[in-house]
Design a protein around this motif. Structure first.
Motif, short mmCIF file in Angstrom:
data_model
loop_
_atom_site.label_atom_id
_atom_site.label_comp_id
_atom_site.label_asym_id
_atom_site.label_seq_id
_atom_site.Cartn_x
_atom_site.Cartn_y
_atom_site.Cartn_z
N LEU A 3 33.87 18.69 7.45
CA LEU A 3 33.26 19.82 8.23
C LEU A 3 33.42 19.25 9.30
CD1 LEU A 3 29.95 20.00 6.33
CD2 LEU A 3 31.80 21.84 7.07
N PRO A 4 33.36 19.68 10.67
CA PRO A 4 33.74 18.99 12.17
C PRO A 4 32.84 18.42 12.03
CG PRO A 4 33.39 20.88 12.28
CD PRO A 4 33.37 21.39 11.12
N LYS A 5 33.02 17.21 13.08
CA LYS A 5 31.87 16.34 14.00
C LYS A 5 31.01 17.49 15.13
CE LYS A 5 33.94 11.51 13.36
NZ LYS A 5 33.62 10.52 14.69
N ARG A 6 29.76 17.75 14.59
CA ARG A 6 28.56 17.70 15.87
C ARG A 6 28.61 16.97 16.75
NH1 ARG A 6 25.11 20.03 11.43
NH2 ARG A 6 25.72 21.73 10.73
N LEU A 7 28.94 16.90 18.18
CA LEU A 7 28.27 16.53 19.71
C LEU A 7 27.73 17.02 20.19
CD1 LEU A 7 28.90 13.41 20.85
CD2 LEU A 7 30.11 14.93 22.49
N ARG A 22 33.69 18.74 32.33
CA ARG A 22 35.24 18.51 31.29
C ARG A 22 35.06 17.47 29.92
NH1 ARG A 22 39.90 19.48 30.87
NH2 ARG A 22 41.45 17.95 30.63
N THR A 23 33.57 17.14 29.72
CA THR A 23 33.98 17.33 28.64
C THR A 23 34.15 17.94 27.30
OG1 THR A 23 32.35 15.71 28.56
CG2 THR A 23 31.94 16.03 27.06
N LEU A 24 33.79 19.24 28.07
CA LEU A 24 33.79 20.81 27.10
C LEU A 24 34.66 21.61 27.10
CD1 LEU A 24 30.38 22.06 27.81
CD2 LEU A 24 30.37 20.72 25.90
N GLU A 25 35.94 20.93 27.59
CA GLU A 25 37.30 21.23 28.53
C GLU A 25 37.82 20.18 27.56
OE1 GLU A 25 38.04 23.59 32.23
OE2 GLU A 25 37.68 20.90 32.20
N VAL A 26 37.59 18.98 26.86
CA VAL A 26 38.98 18.26 26.15
C VAL A 26 38.36 18.52 25.16
CG1 VAL A 26 39.19 15.68 25.71
CG2 VAL A 26 38.56 16.99 28.14
N LEU A 27 37.11 19.03 24.55
CA LEU A 27 37.18 18.94 22.98
C LEU A 27 36.77 20.13 22.55
CD1 LEU A 27 33.11 17.29 22.55
CD2 LEU A 27 35.81 16.08 22.24
N ARG A 28 37.77 21.12 23.35
CA ARG A 28 37.16 22.47 22.85
C ARG A 28 38.34 22.93 22.10
NH1 ARG A 28 34.71 27.14 22.15
NH2 ARG A 28 36.36 28.92 22.38
N ALA A 29 39.89 22.51 22.35
CA ALA A 29 40.56 22.35 21.65
C ALA A 29 40.65 21.96 20.84
CB ALA A 29 41.76 22.06 22.04
N ARG A 30 40.20 21.01 20.55
CA ARG A 30 39.71 20.20 18.60
C ARG A 30 38.87 21.53 17.65
NH1 ARG A 30 39.08 13.62 19.74
NH2 ARG A 30 39.13 14.08 18.01
N ASP A 32 38.39 19.70 14.62
CA ASP A 32 37.16 18.75 14.35
C ASP A 32 36.49 18.75 14.74
OD1 ASP A 32 38.66 17.85 16.39
OD2 ASP A 32 38.68 15.66 15.33
N VAL A 33 35.82 18.61 16.34
CA VAL A 33 34.96 18.81 16.54
C VAL A 33 33.99 20.12 16.81
CG1 VAL A 33 33.54 17.78 19.15
CG2 VAL A 33 35.80 17.63 17.99
N GLU A 34 32.81 20.26 16.96
CA GLU A 34 31.45 21.16 17.67
C GLU A 34 30.88 20.45 18.59
OE1 GLU A 34 29.29 24.08 14.17
OE2 GLU A 34 28.23 22.83 15.13
N THR A 35 30.85 22.14 19.69
CA THR A 35 29.44 21.45 20.75
C THR A 35 28.38 21.73 21.20
OG1 THR A 35 31.08 22.29 22.14
CG2 THR A 35 31.81 20.11 22.13
N HIS A 36 27.45 21.45 20.66
CA HIS A 36 26.78 21.97 20.86
C HIS A 36 26.05 21.71 22.60
CE1 HIS A 36 25.35 23.28 16.86
NE2 HIS A 36 26.26 22.21 16.50
N LYS A 59 29.33 27.62 30.20
CA LYS A 59 28.55 27.60 28.33
C LYS A 59 29.76 27.96 26.93
CE LYS A 59 23.82 29.56 29.84
NZ LYS A 59 23.53 30.73 29.55
N ASN A 60 30.56 29.03 28.05
CA ASN A 60 32.27 29.83 26.93
C ASN A 60 32.42 29.02 26.24
OD1 ASN A 60 30.80 32.69 27.51
ND2 ASN A 60 32.48 32.89 28.70
N LEU A 61 32.27 27.20 26.70
CA LEU A 61 33.09 26.08 26.24
C LEU A 61 32.55 25.88 25.11
CD1 LEU A 61 34.10 24.58 29.88
CD2 LEU A 61 35.84 26.24 28.45
N ALA A 62 31.04 25.97 25.32
CA ALA A 62 30.78 25.44 23.76
C ALA A 62 30.67 26.48 22.61
CB ALA A 62 29.59 25.18 24.56
N ASP A 63 30.23 25.61 21.46
CA ASP A 63 30.33 26.53 20.58
C ASP A 63 29.52 26.54 19.73
OD1 ASP A 63 33.81 25.69 19.18
OD2 ASP A 63 33.05 23.78 19.11
#
Length: 202
Positions: A3-7, A22-30, A32-36, A59-63
């Motif tokens: 399961l992806p890591k939730r940050l 920029r944090t959301l942009e960096v993680l967007r393509a991963r 293995d990471v689910e951004t909240h 908002k659209n950058l986040a999962d």
């Protein structure tokens, strides 16, 4: 793959909203990471004022996006497993809320939950100069287990643009969650830095 890591990424109203974006942009393509994402009311205003992004674009950058007023959100409970929380940037108001466990917003509550569950909480405090009250709040947060990381630029990376400065800070913050991208610039010695400086000067 597991399961992806939730940050959790919190963007309160301090100057420097670009750090959270920029944090959301960096993680967007991963995968293995689910951004909240949680954005405060002041954070929304700062995004509009300081950046070329609309709040909806951020908002659209986040999962997953959570309302700062929704204290019934999953991230308000320790039973909802996450890898921790990055507050980028961190306002003094948010610093004070975390230091005093004043959980009247979801952003503050989520940070408090991560601390009580012994999960990393990284606060990119954007304030200077500091008075004694600020320092006391920082000390209280550190005592509770938070990591204070003012976004101080590193010059050994020989930054040429504001983007370079922001990028390295974001990468170093993600390092604290073991989520830094492979291209993160790291100090390896004076000789390497000197060589890089010569190459840029040519």
């Amino acid at each position: 793959m597991g399961l992806p890591k939730r940050l959790i990424v919190g963007i309160p109203g301090a100057s420097g909203a670009i750090y959270g974006i920029r944090t959301l942009e960096v993680l967007r393509a991963r995968a293995d990471v689910e951004t909240h994402l949680v954005i405060s009311r002041s954070g929304r205003a700062t995004i509009e004022y300081e950046t070329g992004y609309s709040v909806q674009q951020v908002k659209n950058l986040a999962d997953v996006v959570h309302s700062d007023h929704d204290l019934g959100s999953p991230i308000s409970s320790g039973s909802f497993r996450t890898a921790g929380m990055l507050v980028a940037p961190c306002s003094v108001k948010t610093l004070s809320a975390v230091a005093n466990c004043y959980d009247d917003t979801l952003l503050a509550r989520a940070a408090d939950v991560c601390l009580k569950e012994r999960r990393p909480v990284v606060l990119l405090l954007r304030e200077t100069p500091l008075h004694a009250g600020h320092v006391r709040l920082m000390s209280h947060c550190a005592d509770a287990g938070a990591i204070l990381m003012p976004p101080v630029p590193a010059f050994y990376t020989l930054p040429e643009t504001v983007h370079d400065v922001v990028e390295h800070t974001v990468h170093r913050a993600l390092d604290l969650f073991d989520l830094a991208p492979p291209e993160t610039l790291r100090w390896t010695g004076e000789r390497q830095a000197a060589t890089a400086a010569v190459r840029r000067a040519v």
